[in-house]
Write an enzyme that holds these catalytic residues in place. Sequence first.
Site, PDB file in Angstrom:
ATOM      1  N   LYS A   1       0.656  -1.085   0.033  1.00  0.00           N
ATOM      2  CA  LYS A   1       0.486   0.149  -0.088  1.00  0.00           C
ATOM      3  C   LYS A   1       0.572   0.952  -0.339  1.00  0.00           C
ATOM      4  O   LYS A   1       1.771   1.337   0.689  1.00  0.00           O
ATOM      5  CB  LYS A   1      -1.111   0.556   1.420  1.00  0.00           C
TER       6      LYS A   1
HETATM    7  N1  GLU Z   1      -7.047   0.243  -2.981  1.00  0.00           N
HETATM    8  C1  GLU Z   1      -8.325  -0.699  -3.495  1.00  0.00           C
HETATM    9  C2  GLU Z   1      -7.640  -1.826  -2.331  1.00  0.00           C
HETATM   10  O1  GLU Z   1      -8.004  -1.316  -1.185  1.00  0.00           O
HETATM   11  C3  GLU Z   1      -7.739  -1.868  -4.678  1.00  0.00           C
HETATM   12  C4  GLU Z   1      -6.335  -1.945  -4.178  1.00  0.00           C
HETATM   13  C5  GLU Z   1      -5.286  -2.587  -6.405  1.00  0.00           C
HETATM   14  O2  GLU Z   1      -6.599  -2.203  -6.645  1.00  0.00           O
HETATM   15  O3  GLU Z   1      -4.580  -3.147  -5.939  1.00  0.00           O
HETATM   16  O4  GLU Z   1      -7.924  -3.304  -2.170  1.00  0.00           O
END
Ligand code: GLU
Length: 476
Positions: A107
């Site tokens: 993240k």
């Molecule tokens: N930000 C989204 C999540 O928390 C998508 C993450 C992604 O597609 O890599 O799942």
Amino acid sequence: MASIKEPSFRDSVDLMFSRAVALMDLPPGLEEKIRVCNATYTVRFGVRLRGQIHTFTGYRSVHSEHMEPVKGGIRYAMGVNQDEVEALAALMTYKCALVDAPFGGSKGGLRIDPREWDTDELERITRRFAYELIKRDLIHPSQNVPAPDMGTGEREMAWIADQYKRMNTTDINSRACVTGKPVNAGGIQGRTEATGRGVQYALQEFFRHPEDIKAANLGGSLDGKKVIVQGLGNVGYHAAKFLSEEDGCLITAIVEHDGALIDEKGINVEAVRNWIGKHGGVSGYPHGKYVENGASVLENACDILIPAAMEGVIHMGNAANIQAPLIIEAANGPVTAGADEILREKGCVIIPDMFANAGGVTVSYFEWVKNLSHIRFGRMGRRQEEARHQLLVDELEQLSADKELGWTLTPGFKKQYLRGAGELELVRSGLDDTMRAAYQSMRETWHGREDVTDLRTAAYLVSIGKVASSYRALGL
Ligand code: GLU
């Protein structure tokens, strides 16, 4: 009552993890290996804007590399900090494992209020942040693939993809360095609404199981269910829209940053979204009742509560007052570990974040595969499928005519049956299948083990089990 004091987001994830691993028989040391965040990179960079240098702080955290690339969004918000990014990266690991997306968890975040900057400025800031991450392989098609999160969308992803391409001019797979791109820049149909669509599919699957509906003290189907949604951003908006327009749910309240709207007859989600777009909030919306203290509305009676905004909104201070018998966590970490305990004791069923909002990363996975295969889904097979269906329809109609049977196929049926699946249909089908399979694996553990009494623990057990077997296969 809960026996712990209000834990932070990161502590909440840790506590929930610990609760689950206590029920597992992991080899010594492996539990700790899975729990810890492998690495977090912090970068401070300056961008000259409005005549002076502004310094921004950004993070990219890698929780687990049992599978690569690692995957997870990049968030733009003033509240971004290392602990939050690490908790979110951990959730990505478990989320990807649960839905069988072959990624580790990661993240990123940038401490910025995107509303304070215009488009050109945001582009320069984003490109600079991306540059810092790309040169350390923290954005890379086979190492680390970001996506949108709070405060970012397809526009930012297009800038990141272009920045990567400029720095890796000969990489034929450069488009796979980030997902959630616009369709005309290597994105995939259905990605924007994917998380909200996933919430809808998750609820549809829940309501296919009478035993589970009963566990939440509910009855019947989704049709007519009263739903409160917190947050009309990308996820909340799409979930509320699909549930009200396609499943017959009544959106009886929408909670936003400046207050809440209540209308027991059902709120028009599209109209409220347009209102927010023009006026910046829900206040002044001409229909329903406006309540300034939006958070208090989370405690109103309803059938389903959908927190779709941010972490920690249901905490030890309000959990006891929550009346919803079913909560589906569209946001990441909206229920703290303390609140989770209180709600469980009350008999509230919580469909956990790592499953409920996994639609986004699932369709990201499809986009990544599309980018690597350099071909749109459905391009090869669609017309062939249509031709075969046409063959069957012609044969049936001929049969009916020859034998004077008087059969006719309705034009509606023919239209639907004859249309071959394009990319959007295939994405939806893949997402629906993924959500159903993941839910079933959770519920088997939930109902199949005496010591598991909630879906969250079941979700952790399933996903930690998968991560553990990947590590074992790596020889750890
Ligand atoms: N930000 C989204 C999540 O928390 C998508 C993450 C992604 O597609 O890599 O799942």
